[in-house]
Design a protein around this motif. Sequence first.
Motif, PDB file in Angstrom:
ATOM      1  N   THR A   1     -10.645   7.504  -1.920  1.00 30.96           N
ATOM      2  CA  THR A   1      -9.889   7.059  -0.748  1.00 30.96           C
ATOM      3  C   THR A   1      -9.821   5.535  -0.677  1.00 30.96           C
ATOM      4  N   MET A   2     -10.798   4.853  -1.273  1.00 28.97           N
ATOM      5  CA  MET A   2     -10.791   3.398  -1.237  1.00 28.97           C
ATOM      6  C   MET A   2      -9.657   2.809  -2.069  1.00 28.97           C
ATOM      7  N   LEU A   3      -9.084   3.616  -2.967  1.00 36.04           N
ATOM      8  CA  LEU A   3      -7.988   3.120  -3.794  1.00 36.04           C
ATOM      9  C   LEU A   3      -6.704   2.952  -2.983  1.00 36.04           C
ATOM     10  N   ALA A   4      -6.597   3.663  -1.850  1.00 36.86           N
ATOM     11  CA  ALA A   4      -5.383   3.570  -1.036  1.00 36.86           C
ATOM     12  C   ALA A   4      -5.208   2.182  -0.434  1.00 36.86           C
ATOM     13  N   GLU A   5      -6.312   1.453  -0.256  1.00 39.10           N
ATOM     14  CA  GLU A   5      -6.239   0.113   0.324  1.00 39.10           C
ATOM     15  C   GLU A   5      -6.454  -0.982  -0.718  1.00 39.10           C
ATOM     16  N   GLN A   6      -6.617  -0.584  -1.976  1.00 39.13           N
ATOM     17  CA  GLN A   6      -6.857  -1.564  -3.027  1.00 39.13           C
ATOM     18  C   GLN A   6      -5.555  -2.264  -3.423  1.00 39.13           C
ATOM     19  N   GLU A   7      -5.612  -3.579  -3.542  1.00 42.98           N
ATOM     20  CA  GLU A   7      -4.456  -4.353  -3.977  1.00 42.98           C
ATOM     21  C   GLU A   7      -4.542  -4.581  -5.484  1.00 42.98           C
ATOM     22  N   PHE A   8      -3.453  -4.292  -6.204  1.00 49.81           N
ATOM     23  CA  PHE A   8      -3.404  -4.474  -7.644  1.00 49.81           C
ATOM     24  C   PHE A   8      -2.430  -5.599  -7.982  1.00 49.81           C
ATOM     25  N   ASP A   9      -2.913  -6.565  -8.721  1.00 55.61           N
ATOM     26  CA  ASP A   9      -2.135  -7.748  -9.053  1.00 55.61           C
ATOM     27  C   ASP A   9      -1.225  -7.469 -10.246  1.00 55.61           C
TER      28      ASP A   9
ATOM     29  N   PRO B   1       0.834  -1.203   0.000  1.00 60.56           N
ATOM     30  CA  PRO B   1       0.000   0.000   0.000  1.00 60.56           C
ATOM     31  C   PRO B   1       0.865   1.248   0.000  1.00 60.56           C
ATOM     32  N   ILE B   2       0.303   2.323  -0.500  1.00 53.98           N
ATOM     33  CA  ILE B   2       1.029   3.592  -0.483  1.00 53.98           C
ATOM     34  C   ILE B   2       1.181   4.058   0.951  1.00 53.98           C
ATOM     35  N   GLN B   3       2.389   4.343   1.323  1.00 55.19           N
ATOM     36  CA  GLN B   3       2.630   4.826   2.663  1.00 55.19           C
ATOM     37  C   GLN B   3       2.215   6.287   2.763  1.00 55.19           C
TER      38      GLN B   3
ATOM     39  N   ALA C   1       0.864   4.501 -11.072  1.00 57.69           N
ATOM     40  CA  ALA C   1       0.655   4.359 -12.512  1.00 57.69           C
ATOM     41  C   ALA C   1      -0.644   3.617 -12.809  1.00 57.69           C
ATOM     42  N   VAL C   2      -0.965   2.608 -12.001  1.00 61.83           N
ATOM     43  CA  VAL C   2      -2.191   1.833 -12.205  1.00 61.83           C
ATOM     44  C   VAL C   2      -3.417   2.697 -11.927  1.00 61.83           C
ATOM     45  N   VAL C   3      -3.414   3.432 -10.823  1.00 61.36           N
ATOM     46  CA  VAL C   3      -4.554   4.274 -10.464  1.00 61.36           C
ATOM     47  C   VAL C   3      -4.770   5.360 -11.519  1.00 61.36           C
TER      48      VAL C   3
ATOM     49  N   PRO D   1     -12.622  -4.865 -13.163  1.00 61.90           N
ATOM     50  CA  PRO D   1     -13.881  -4.216 -13.579  1.00 61.90           C
ATOM     51  C   PRO D   1     -14.807  -3.921 -12.406  1.00 61.90           C
ATOM     52  N   ASP D   2     -14.806  -4.780 -11.395  1.00 60.20           N
ATOM     53  CA  ASP D   2     -15.680  -4.558 -10.231  1.00 60.20           C
ATOM     54  C   ASP D   2     -15.293  -3.287  -9.490  1.00 60.20           C
ATOM     55  N   LEU D   3     -13.998  -3.023  -9.413  1.00 56.95           N
ATOM     56  CA  LEU D   3     -13.539  -1.815  -8.733  1.00 56.95           C
ATOM     57  C   LEU D   3     -14.004  -0.570  -9.481  1.00 56.95           C
ATOM     58  N   TRP D   4     -13.843  -0.567 -10.794  1.00 57.11           N
ATOM     59  CA  TRP D   4     -14.269   0.581 -11.586  1.00 57.11           C
ATOM     60  C   TRP D   4     -15.785   0.774 -11.485  1.00 57.11           C
TER      61      TRP D   4
END
Length: 238
Positions: free
Chosen positions: A180-188, A63-65, A153-155, A226-229
């Motif tokens: 704000t929910m993107l800060a805890e999102q895990e990207f594979d 996660p982004i610190q 870059a992903v966000v 797609p679910d996140l978007w």
Amino acid sequence: MLVFFSIILALLVTGATVYGLHRYQAMEVEYTVARTMPLPPLHEGFQAGISARSSNKPQVDIPIQERKTSEAERAASTQPGPASGPKSSAWQARVNAAKKSGNLDLAYQICVDNYPLWGAYNQACIILRSRPKSMKLSRAERETLLGELYRCAVVAELLHDKSDGAEHRTLNQLKQMPLTMLAEQEFDYSAIGYAELRLIRKSDVKLLQTHWGRPETHQLPRQAVPDLWQTLTQKQPA
């Protein structure tokens, strides 16, 4: 009679010589043209080269610190830019001033405060890319910075997808999303890769492959998650 055959032989030799020279000249022209032909677009060749599958299936779970800045730094980051410059670029001027003074933490925080601007993500990636060059970091610290850069870059690509048929959102619409929910999102990493991320540079690709190997595939973030978007757009106020 001997003179006649000599003349015939001389004509044959001359003809063969002329034909050989002509053929050699034609081959030389073809070779020169082949050497001077422009190469195919680098992007196409690059995509083809990185589409190979690998047995490694690394996953980015970093996660982004959160950057902790002092009250003085936060106050400085919110000061208006020069009166002579356009209002939209005031934050960029503050980023440049912070970088020139060597305060990369402040420069990065200014970028974060100006998300979801594409330029803010771009500047954040530049700063994260320069951190290992300006500091003596351990391998773990370098990998953490790399994870932050990859997430950024992903966000950015998720929100500002410019591919054919992509659903466009204005800046005001993006600001209304629950970002704000993107800060805890895990990207594979193995599912998204890097070929479709415009903010990832060649130097980043080398580091990504060194730390996490080759991804299983390369696709746009909206295709990978797609679910996140859908969640981001559904929770957007009308």
